[in-house]
Write a protein that holds these residues in place. Structure first.
Motif, PDB file in Angstrom:
ATOM      1  N   GLY A 122      10.180  -1.013   4.669  1.00  0.00           N
ATOM      2  CA  GLY A 122       8.887  -0.314   4.730  1.00  0.00           C
ATOM      3  C   GLY A 122       7.789  -1.328   4.965  1.00  0.00           C
ATOM      4  N   ARG A 123       6.935  -1.061   5.949  1.00  0.00           N
ATOM      5  CA  ARG A 123       5.959  -2.116   6.268  1.00  0.00           C
ATOM      6  C   ARG A 123       4.787  -2.147   5.281  1.00  0.00           C
ATOM      7  NH1 ARG A 123       3.441   0.180  11.964  1.00  0.00           N
ATOM      8  NH2 ARG A 123       2.937   2.265  11.213  1.00  0.00           N
ATOM      9  N   ARG A 124       4.695  -1.100   4.422  1.00  0.00           N
ATOM     10  CA  ARG A 124       3.645  -1.134   3.394  1.00  0.00           C
ATOM     11  C   ARG A 124       4.295  -1.028   2.004  1.00  0.00           C
ATOM     12  NH1 ARG A 124      -0.973   2.791   4.803  1.00  0.00           N
ATOM     13  NH2 ARG A 124       0.605   4.293   5.474  1.00  0.00           N
ATOM     14  N   GLY A 125       3.533  -0.649   0.989  1.00  0.00           N
ATOM     15  CA  GLY A 125       4.037  -0.746  -0.383  1.00  0.00           C
ATOM     16  C   GLY A 125       4.412   0.589  -1.009  1.00  0.00           C
ATOM     17  N   PRO A 126       4.755   0.573  -2.295  1.00  0.00           N
ATOM     18  CA  PRO A 126       5.176   1.801  -2.984  1.00  0.00           C
ATOM     19  C   PRO A 126       4.108   2.899  -2.972  1.00  0.00           C
ATOM     20  CG  PRO A 126       5.657  -0.130  -4.338  1.00  0.00           C
ATOM     21  CD  PRO A 126       4.882  -0.623  -3.163  1.00  0.00           C
ATOM     22  N   HIS A 127       2.849   2.515  -2.973  1.00  0.00           N
ATOM     23  CA  HIS A 127       1.787   3.530  -2.973  1.00  0.00           C
ATOM     24  C   HIS A 127       1.541   4.118  -1.588  1.00  0.00           C
ATOM     25  CE1 HIS A 127      -0.615   2.955  -6.972  1.00  0.00           C
ATOM     26  NE2 HIS A 127       0.679   3.173  -7.160  1.00  0.00           N
ATOM     27  N   GLN A 128       2.222   3.586  -0.575  1.00  0.00           N
ATOM     28  CA  GLN A 128       1.970   4.086   0.790  1.00  0.00           C
ATOM     29  C   GLN A 128       3.196   4.776   1.390  1.00  0.00           C
ATOM     30  OE1 GLN A 128       0.973   0.733  -0.033  1.00  0.00           O
ATOM     31  NE2 GLN A 128      -1.031   1.620  -0.511  1.00  0.00           N
ATOM     32  N   ILE A 129       4.195   5.072   0.584  1.00  0.00           N
ATOM     33  CA  ILE A 129       5.386   5.720   1.154  1.00  0.00           C
ATOM     34  C   ILE A 129       5.032   7.135   1.641  1.00  0.00           C
ATOM     35  CG2 ILE A 129       7.132   4.447  -0.143  1.00  0.00           C
ATOM     36  CD1 ILE A 129       7.248   6.897  -2.025  1.00  0.00           C
ATOM     37  N   ALA A 130       5.850   7.630   2.566  1.00  0.00           N
ATOM     38  CA  ALA A 130       5.659   9.005   3.064  1.00  0.00           C
ATOM     39  C   ALA A 130       6.837   9.876   2.625  1.00  0.00           C
ATOM     40  CB  ALA A 130       5.530   8.973   4.588  1.00  0.00           C
ATOM     41  N   MET A 131       7.446   9.494   1.488  1.00  0.00           N
ATOM     42  CA  MET A 131       8.602  10.248   0.974  1.00  0.00           C
ATOM     43  C   MET A 131       8.105  11.228  -0.085  1.00  0.00           C
ATOM     44  SD  MET A 131      11.048   6.947   0.479  1.00  0.00           S
ATOM     45  CE  MET A 131      11.987   6.220   1.819  1.00  0.00           C
ATOM     46  N   THR A 132       8.571  12.469  -0.008  1.00  0.00           N
ATOM     47  CA  THR A 132       8.090  13.477  -0.963  1.00  0.00           C
ATOM     48  C   THR A 132       8.968  13.476  -2.238  1.00  0.00           C
ATOM     49  OG1 THR A 132       9.227  15.064   0.440  1.00  0.00           O
ATOM     50  CG2 THR A 132       6.847  14.980   0.623  1.00  0.00           C
ATOM     51  N   PRO A 133       8.379  13.903  -3.375  1.00  0.00           N
ATOM     52  CA  PRO A 133       9.046  13.689  -4.664  1.00  0.00           C
ATOM     53  C   PRO A 133      10.434  14.307  -4.784  1.00  0.00           C
ATOM     54  CG  PRO A 133       6.867  14.711  -4.961  1.00  0.00           C
ATOM     55  CD  PRO A 133       7.056  14.515  -3.504  1.00  0.00           C
ATOM     56  N   LYS A 134      10.571  15.552  -4.346  1.00  0.00           N
ATOM     57  CA  LYS A 134      11.859  16.226  -4.540  1.00  0.00           C
ATOM     58  C   LYS A 134      12.968  15.440  -3.826  1.00  0.00           C
ATOM     59  CE  LYS A 134      14.007  20.699  -3.684  1.00  0.00           C
ATOM     60  NZ  LYS A 134      14.729  20.379  -2.453  1.00  0.00           N
ATOM     61  N   ASP A 168      -2.860   2.176 -11.870  1.00  0.00           N
ATOM     62  CA  ASP A 168      -3.376   2.525 -10.533  1.00  0.00           C
ATOM     63  C   ASP A 168      -2.765   3.822 -10.001  1.00  0.00           C
ATOM     64  OD1 ASP A 168      -4.616   0.146 -10.821  1.00  0.00           O
ATOM     65  OD2 ASP A 168      -3.666  -0.857  -9.104  1.00  0.00           O
ATOM     66  N   ASP A 169      -1.624   4.219 -10.562  1.00  0.00           N
ATOM     67  CA  ASP A 169      -0.971   5.449 -10.084  1.00  0.00           C
ATOM     68  C   ASP A 169      -1.874   6.674 -10.296  1.00  0.00           C
ATOM     69  OD1 ASP A 169       1.076   3.697  -9.756  1.00  0.00           O
ATOM     70  OD2 ASP A 169       2.533   4.727 -11.034  1.00  0.00           O
ATOM     71  N   ALA A 170      -2.737   6.588 -11.303  1.00  0.00           N
ATOM     72  CA  ALA A 170      -3.598   7.734 -11.619  1.00  0.00           C
ATOM     73  C   ALA A 170      -4.523   8.079 -10.446  1.00  0.00           C
ATOM     74  CB  ALA A 170      -4.433   7.415 -12.858  1.00  0.00           C
ATOM     75  N   PRO A 218      -1.566  14.100  -6.481  1.00  0.00           N
ATOM     76  CA  PRO A 218      -0.452  14.443  -7.378  1.00  0.00           C
ATOM     77  C   PRO A 218       0.947  14.291  -6.758  1.00  0.00           C
ATOM     78  CG  PRO A 218      -2.195  16.088  -7.534  1.00  0.00           C
ATOM     79  CD  PRO A 218      -2.604  15.138  -6.457  1.00  0.00           C
ATOM     80  N   GLY A 219       1.131  14.706  -5.512  1.00  0.00           N
ATOM     81  CA  GLY A 219       2.456  14.610  -4.888  1.00  0.00           C
ATOM     82  C   GLY A 219       2.900  13.164  -4.795  1.00  0.00           C
ATOM     83  N   MET A 220       1.986  12.335  -4.321  1.00  0.00           N
ATOM     84  CA  MET A 220       2.287  10.909  -4.169  1.00  0.00           C
ATOM     85  C   MET A 220       2.543  10.267  -5.526  1.00  0.00           C
ATOM     86  SD  MET A 220       2.752   8.500  -2.183  1.00  0.00           S
ATOM     87  CE  MET A 220       1.952   7.725  -0.844  1.00  0.00           C
ATOM     88  N   ARG A 221       1.771  10.711  -6.539  1.00  0.00           N
ATOM     89  CA  ARG A 221       1.964  10.144  -7.881  1.00  0.00           C
ATOM     90  C   ARG A 221       3.379  10.439  -8.377  1.00  0.00           C
ATOM     91  NH1 ARG A 221      -1.540  12.890 -11.708  1.00  0.00           N
ATOM     92  NH2 ARG A 221      -3.068  12.614 -10.058  1.00  0.00           N
ATOM     93  N   LYS A 222       3.834  11.684  -8.083  1.00  0.00           N
ATOM     94  CA  LYS A 222       5.200  12.045  -8.510  1.00  0.00           C
ATOM     95  C   LYS A 222       6.226  11.162  -7.798  1.00  0.00           C
ATOM     96  CE  LYS A 222       5.042  16.943  -9.622  1.00  0.00           C
ATOM     97  NZ  LYS A 222       5.264  18.258  -9.053  1.00  0.00           N
ATOM     98  N   SER A 223       5.995  10.928  -6.509  1.00  0.00           N
ATOM     99  CA  SER A 223       6.940  10.088  -5.760  1.00  0.00           C
ATOM    100  C   SER A 223       6.985   8.688  -6.353  1.00  0.00           C
ATOM    101  CB  SER A 223       6.532   9.990  -4.277  1.00  0.00           C
ATOM    102  OG  SER A 223       6.796  11.202  -3.633  1.00  0.00           O
ATOM    103  N   VAL A 224       5.802   8.147  -6.660  1.00  0.00           N
ATOM    104  CA  VAL A 224       5.756   6.787  -7.201  1.00  0.00           C
ATOM    105  C   VAL A 224       6.395   6.756  -8.594  1.00  0.00           C
ATOM    106  CG1 VAL A 224       4.216   4.907  -7.918  1.00  0.00           C
ATOM    107  CG2 VAL A 224       3.797   6.119  -5.770  1.00  0.00           C
ATOM    108  N   THR A 225       6.227   7.853  -9.338  1.00  0.00           N
ATOM    109  CA  THR A 225       6.882   7.926 -10.657  1.00  0.00           C
ATOM    110  C   THR A 225       8.401   7.832 -10.487  1.00  0.00           C
ATOM    111  OG1 THR A 225       5.060   9.272 -11.449  1.00  0.00           O
ATOM    112  CG2 THR A 225       7.059   9.325 -12.783  1.00  0.00           C
TER     113      THR A 225
END
Ligand code: NAP
Length: 435
Positions: free
Chosen positions: A192-204, A229-231, A235-242
């Motif tokens: 991934g060329r960016r970091g965990p906060h920039q993924i395009a993967m959805t939580p489910k 920083d996750d806060a 919300p969707g992205m926060r779940k993915s990062v969780t």
């Protein structure tokens, strides 16, 4: 009477037909033209075979398809059997719902080596798309690198990591299941060329990685920003990062699983090396600039791999004479309008983003646009005129009723526990509807 031709029988095409049907009732005739003899586009050949609940939406399209005023005209290739201009002569509105079936190009040295495969081909292969049935990906690879941090990358990694038993209930095609049974894959690496906060993967979808029988997701906690920083994430992205954080918290519990799915963040491929076949990827470490774009640090390292799948997004192939936005890989349009009488919808309009459901408002919106333009319709002939031209050219369209016969045959030949075994040859599809 209004006559509307829709090119492409995927979600965008069927939602558009549904919208036309709802708006006009019996005062519209819609023809959905597809080059394949089978309908539903991405639902059949894009959505992962182990995500049957997503595929169930095709029942809704079937309801639309069974209306008298909506026709499926399969096995007809626009651009070969009939031109867009010829369709425009016959229909009040022609809607391009052709999706984005081509891969975005990874423009780095070595991307033409054997063993470098785009996701359109790889996904098409395991989903039985006739164009990719002979792909034969090198699954004797021990390490597979996947470029991209989106949902398609996740699909590809999951399919490569599952055991044959985990495909029970899926409609993965026989040739792919056989090949995966013999697979030697021990490691899948997401670059991934960016970091965990920039993924395009959805939580489910991301969460599924925790529950694979023999594979475990592996992340490096050092790649993550402060947990506080996750806060700030939506919300969707926060779940993915969780989920991602859960991967390092559960590392010990998952340790025994033999296949690893590694997340390499801040990793930009810059060159692919190999002697005819991919052997290594040169990766440059990145950091984020103020706009959260990735920039190279100049520091590089190499990743060994024997198969590389690029999952970096798709583009709509241009059509001669139809205005096109090269940068975004879609038709140039203003709210779906391309040229008088010519419209686009879905990925062909927006580019490859969103879920299947995003195409619904798109389909309804384009019908509103068409309504503003065509009013009561014109004297164009629509259906009979298309049929006459196709007959003159000896093109035999496949109807929705024919498709139901193909579907019946696919259900009849399904292996135990599977909903269907798809035909992967167009000739076999045609033969099945004639029998
Ligand atoms: P995507 O979501 O746009 O992800 C593309 C990924 O490729 C991003 O991580 C992007 O990174 C990266 N990328 C792009 N160009 C790159 C380059 N030159 N070098 C390295 N990395 C690059 O695309 P997708 O995964 O193909 O998915 C397409 C759409 O289908 C999405 O809307 C997706 O959610 C949807 N989809 C949904 C499901 C599902 O719901 N189950 C399944 C499959 C697909 P940057 O962010 O840095 O650009």
């Amino acid at each position: 009477m209004r006559h509307i031709a829709i090119i492409g029988s995927g979600p965008a095409g069927y939602y558009t037909a549904e919208a036309a049907q709802k708006k006009y009732g019996d005062d519209v005739q819609v023809d959905i033209i597809d080059r394949l003899p089978v309908p539903f586009g991405l639902i059949r050949t894009g959505v992962a075979p182990d995500h049957q609940s997503i595929k169930a939406v095709s029942r809704r399209y079937e309801k639309t398809a069974l209306n008298e005023n909506v026709r499926f005209v399969g096995n007809v290739t626009v651009g070969e059997d009939i031109s867009i201009t010829e369709l425009q002569e016959r229909y009040d509105a022609v809607v391009l719902a052709t999706g984005a079936p081509h891969d975005r190009v990874l423009d780095i040295p070595g991307s033409d080596l054997n063993g470098v495969i785009g996701s359109a081909a790889f996904v098409g292969w395991y989903n039985g798309h006739p164009d990719f049935k002979d792909l034969n990906p090198p699954l004797d690879a021990k390490t597979v690198a996947i470029i991209g941090n989106g949902n398609v990358a996740l699909d590809v990694a999951r399919i490569l990591s599952k055991t044959p038993d985990e495909f029970v209930g899926s409609d993965i095609v026989g040739h792919a299941l056989d090949a995966l049974r013999k697979s030697q894959v021990e490691q899948v690496i997401f670059l991934g060329r960016r970091g965990p906060h920039q993924i395009a993967m959805t939580p489910k979808e991301l969460g599924e990685l925790m529950h694979l029988e023999r594979a475990k997701p592996v992340v490096d906690a050092a790649d993550f920003p402060d947990e506080g920083d996750d806060a700030m994430l939506e919300p969707g992205m926060r779940k993915s990062v969780t989920h991602l954080r859960e991967f390092y918290r559960q590392a010990e519990a998952l340790q025994e699983k033999p296949v690893t799915i590694d997340f390499d963040f801040f990793a930009m491929p810059v060159e692919i090396k190999g002697d005819g076949h991919v052997q290594k990827i040169v990766v440059e470490k990145t950091e984020l600039d103020r706009d959260l774009r990735s920039t190279g640090t100049g520091e590089t390292y190499e990743v060994d791999c024997q198969l590389l799948v690029t999952c970096i997004g798709y583009r709509t192939p241009p059509i001669e004479g139809v205005p096109y936005e090269h940068g975004r890989g879609r038709f140039a349009n203003d709210q779906g309008r391309i040229l008088p009488g010519l419209y686009c919808v879905g990925w062909a309009k927006r580019g490859p983003s969103g879920t299947i459901g995003t195409n619904k408002p798109d389909g309804f919106a384009v019908i509103d646009t068409i309504d503003e333009d065509i009013g009561e319709g014109s004297r164009k002939e629509g259906r009979p005129s298309l049929d006459a031209l196709l007959a003159e050219r000896q093109v035999q369209p496949v109807t929705f009723r024919d498709w139901k016969k193909i579907e019946e045959a696919e259900i009849a030949q399904a292996r135990e526990g599977a909903p269907r075994e798809k035909f992967v040859e167009i000739g076999d599809m045609i033969a099945a509807q004639k029998s």
